[in-house]
Write a protein that holds these residues in place. Structure first.
Motif, short mmCIF file in Angstrom:
data_model
loop_
_atom_site.label_atom_id
_atom_site.label_comp_id
_atom_site.label_asym_id
_atom_site.label_seq_id
_atom_site.Cartn_x
_atom_site.Cartn_y
_atom_site.Cartn_z
N GLY A 21 -10.51 -5.21 0.77
CA GLY A 21 -10.81 -4.59 -0.36
C GLY A 21 -10.04 -3.79 -0.89
N ALA A 22 -8.58 -3.75 -0.51
CA ALA A 22 -7.83 -2.90 -1.11
C ALA A 22 -7.17 -3.44 -2.34
CB ALA A 22 -6.73 -2.72 0.07
N GLY A 23 -7.27 -4.64 -2.48
CA GLY A 23 -6.82 -5.49 -3.44
C GLY A 23 -5.33 -6.04 -3.44
N ARG A 24 -4.88 -6.40 -4.58
CA ARG A 24 -3.58 -7.13 -4.38
C ARG A 24 -2.44 -6.08 -3.80
NH1 ARG A 24 -2.18 -8.43 -10.21
NH2 ARG A 24 -3.52 -6.47 -10.40
N ARG A 25 -1.37 -6.71 -3.41
CA ARG A 25 -0.20 -6.01 -3.15
C ARG A 25 0.61 -5.87 -4.47
NH1 ARG A 25 -0.62 -8.80 2.00
NH2 ARG A 25 -1.03 -7.32 3.71
N ILE A 26 0.94 -4.82 -4.86
CA ILE A 26 1.83 -4.73 -6.13
C ILE A 26 3.15 -4.01 -5.61
CG2 ILE A 26 2.00 -3.43 -8.38
CD1 ILE A 26 -0.43 -5.18 -7.89
N LEU A 27 4.28 -4.97 -6.01
CA LEU A 27 5.68 -4.58 -5.92
C LEU A 27 6.09 -3.69 -7.04
CD1 LEU A 27 4.99 -7.17 -4.03
CD2 LEU A 27 7.63 -7.50 -4.21
N VAL A 28 6.72 -2.50 -6.61
CA VAL A 28 7.22 -1.72 -7.72
C VAL A 28 8.59 -1.49 -7.51
CG1 VAL A 28 7.32 0.67 -8.83
CG2 VAL A 28 5.10 -0.34 -7.93
N ASN A 29 9.55 -2.11 -8.42
CA ASN A 29 10.87 -1.96 -8.15
C ASN A 29 11.33 -0.91 -9.17
OD1 ASN A 29 13.72 -2.24 -8.49
ND2 ASN A 29 13.76 -4.39 -8.31
N CYS A 30 12.02 0.25 -8.50
CA CYS A 30 12.43 1.55 -9.17
C CYS A 30 13.81 1.60 -9.08
CB CYS A 30 11.60 2.61 -9.00
SG CYS A 30 11.52 3.80 -10.13
N ASP A 52 -2.77 2.76 -15.97
CA ASP A 52 -3.19 1.94 -17.23
C ASP A 52 -2.72 0.74 -17.14
OD1 ASP A 52 -4.38 4.26 -18.16
OD2 ASP A 52 -2.79 4.56 -19.44
N MET A 53 -1.60 0.28 -16.47
CA MET A 53 -1.14 -1.07 -16.31
C MET A 53 -1.97 -1.92 -15.62
SD MET A 53 3.10 -0.85 -15.62
CE MET A 53 4.37 -0.24 -16.68
N LEU A 54 -2.84 -1.52 -15.00
CA LEU A 54 -4.03 -2.24 -14.29
C LEU A 54 -5.17 -2.27 -14.90
CD1 LEU A 54 -3.01 -1.03 -10.27
CD2 LEU A 54 -2.94 -3.32 -11.10
N THR A 55 -5.43 -1.45 -15.65
CA THR A 55 -6.99 -1.21 -15.99
C THR A 55 -6.71 -1.61 -17.46
OG1 THR A 55 -6.70 1.12 -16.28
CG2 THR A 55 -7.43 0.34 -14.36
N ARG A 56 -6.02 -1.26 -18.40
CA ARG A 56 -6.17 -1.67 -19.77
C ARG A 56 -5.80 -3.19 -20.16
NH1 ARG A 56 -3.09 3.36 -23.28
NH2 ARG A 56 -4.27 5.06 -22.36
N GLU A 57 -6.50 -3.44 -21.11
CA GLU A 57 -6.39 -5.11 -21.65
C GLU A 57 -5.15 -5.21 -22.06
OE1 GLU A 57 -8.52 -8.25 -24.56
OE2 GLU A 57 -9.20 -6.29 -24.41
N GLY A 58 -4.24 -6.20 -21.26
CA GLY A 58 -3.19 -6.83 -21.52
C GLY A 58 -2.09 -6.02 -20.83
N GLY A 59 -2.30 -5.09 -20.22
CA GLY A 59 -1.59 -4.46 -19.02
C GLY A 59 -0.64 -5.09 -18.19
N THR A 62 -2.15 -6.42 -14.97
CA THR A 62 -3.22 -7.18 -14.76
C THR A 62 -3.46 -8.53 -14.39
OG1 THR A 62 -3.13 -7.75 -17.23
CG2 THR A 62 -4.37 -5.84 -16.78
N THR A 63 -2.39 -9.18 -14.60
CA THR A 63 -2.13 -10.58 -14.06
C THR A 63 -0.84 -10.63 -13.05
OG1 THR A 63 -0.93 -11.24 -16.04
CG2 THR A 63 -3.38 -11.76 -16.16
N LYS A 64 -0.05 -9.73 -13.24
CA LYS A 64 1.24 -9.86 -12.48
C LYS A 64 1.22 -8.83 -11.13
CE LYS A 64 4.21 -11.19 -16.21
NZ LYS A 64 5.19 -10.62 -17.25
N ASN A 65 2.01 -9.34 -10.24
CA ASN A 65 1.97 -8.62 -9.19
C ASN A 65 3.66 -7.58 -8.98
OD1 ASN A 65 -0.46 -9.30 -8.37
ND2 ASN A 65 0.40 -10.74 -7.01
N TYR A 66 4.21 -7.64 -9.93
CA TYR A 66 5.48 -7.04 -9.93
C TYR A 66 5.87 -6.40 -11.07
CZ TYR A 66 10.70 -7.06 -9.64
OH TYR A 66 11.94 -6.47 -9.45
N VAL A 67 6.54 -5.09 -10.92
CA VAL A 67 6.94 -4.25 -12.11
C VAL A 67 8.43 -3.57 -11.80
CG1 VAL A 67 5.64 -2.21 -11.64
CG2 VAL A 67 6.23 -2.69 -13.82
N PHE A 68 9.13 -3.47 -12.80
CA PHE A 68 10.48 -2.88 -12.48
C PHE A 68 10.51 -1.64 -13.55
CE2 PHE A 68 14.75 -2.48 -14.29
CZ PHE A 68 15.50 -2.04 -13.02
N PHE A 69 11.00 -0.52 -12.96
CA PHE A 69 11.52 0.61 -13.76
C PHE A 69 12.75 0.92 -13.46
CE2 PHE A 69 6.68 1.00 -12.66
CZ PHE A 69 6.28 1.20 -14.05
#
Length: 201
Positions: A21-30, A52-59, A62-69
Motif C-alpha cells: 500500500g506504500a505505492g511505487r518506489r520513486i528514485l530522486v537523483n539530486c 504535484d509531480m505525482l498528483t497533477r495531470e501530466g506530472g 505520474t507515469t515515471k519512477n525517476y526524477v533528477f534535480f
C-alpha cells in the motif's frame, strides 16, 4: 493519445497498491545522490513540488519512477525525510541556513501554501539563527570550557587556547606546532628504505 494517457494513468494508480500500500518506489537523483522513497510519502504535502509531480495531470512522476534535480544533494535528503516523517527539520547542522531556505523554497515548502510542522522554525531569521539553539551554541561556541575571569586557570587557558592573547601564548602555540611537524617528519624519514636499514643495523 487520450487512450494511451488513460492507460498509463490507470497503470500508475494500480502501482500505488504495491509494496503493502506504500505505492511505487520513486528514485530522486539530486546532484548525483540517488534517494529512494515511496509514492505514499511523496503525496503527503499537496502544493509542494514532488507531490504535484505525482498528483497533477501530466506530472513527471505520474507515469515515471525517476526524477533528477540539479540541487544540493544533502538538502534533498532532508526534504525527503520531511516527506517521510511529516515535519521539516529546524536547521540541519550540515547545511547553511541560506542554502536550506533556498532549497525549501525551490521544492515549494512555503508557509503561505503548506501547513507543515516545523516549517515556521525552518524559515527563521538568518541572523544569529543558530545562536538561539542551545545545543548548537554549546557545540560550536568558542567560549566552551573557558574558566571564569580573574582566575589563574584563565591565564593558563589563554596560554594554550588563545595564541593571540600574549607573546607567551604565541610561543606555546608555535612550539606545539613545531613539535607536531618534527614528529611527523621523523616518522616519514623512518619509512625511507636506506634509513630503515641503518636503524635495523
Amino acid at each position: 493519445v487520450t487512450n494511451w494517457r488513460y492507460f498509463f494513468t490507470e497503470y500508475a494508480r494500480g502501482r500505488r497498491l504495491c509494496n503493502g500500500g506504500a505505492g511505487r518506489r520513486i528514485l530522486v537523483n539530486c546532484g548525483g545522490l540517488v534517494c529512494v522513497s515511496y509514492e505514499t510519502h511523496l503525496r503527503r504535502f499537496p502544493g509542494t513540488m514532488l507531490t504535484d509531480m505525482l498528483t497533477r495531470e501530466g506530472g513527471q512522476l505520474t507515469t515515471k519512477n525517476y526524477v533528477f534535480f540539479d540541487r544540493h544533494p544533502f538538502a534533498c535528503v532532508e526534504i525527503l525525510n520531511a516527506y517521510r516523517d511529516g515535519y521539516v527539520a529546524h536547521q540541519p547542522p550540515h547545511i547553511t541556513p541560506e542554502v536550506w531556505q533556498n532549497e525549501l523554497a525551490y521544492f515549494r515548502f512555503d508557509e503561505s501554501t503548506v501547513k507543515i510542522e516545523g516549517l515556521d522554525m525552518a524559515f527563521g531569521n538568518l541572523e544569529g539563527d543558530n545562536d538561539e539553539d542551545p545545543l548548537v551554541h554549546e557545540l560550536f561556541s568558542e567560549e566552551k570550557g573557558k574558566p571564569q575571569d580573574g582566575t589563574l586557570r584563565l591565564q593558563f587557558w589563554k596560554i594554550f587556547e588563545d595564541p593571540k592573547s600574549s607573546w607567551l601564548a604565541w610561543a606555546a602555540s608555535t612550539l606545539s606546532l613545531s613539535a607536531v611537524v618534527v614528529s611527523v617528519t621523523i616518522v616519514l624519514v623512518e619509512t625511507i628504505p636506506d634509513v630503515e636499514a641503518d636503524l635495523a643495523a
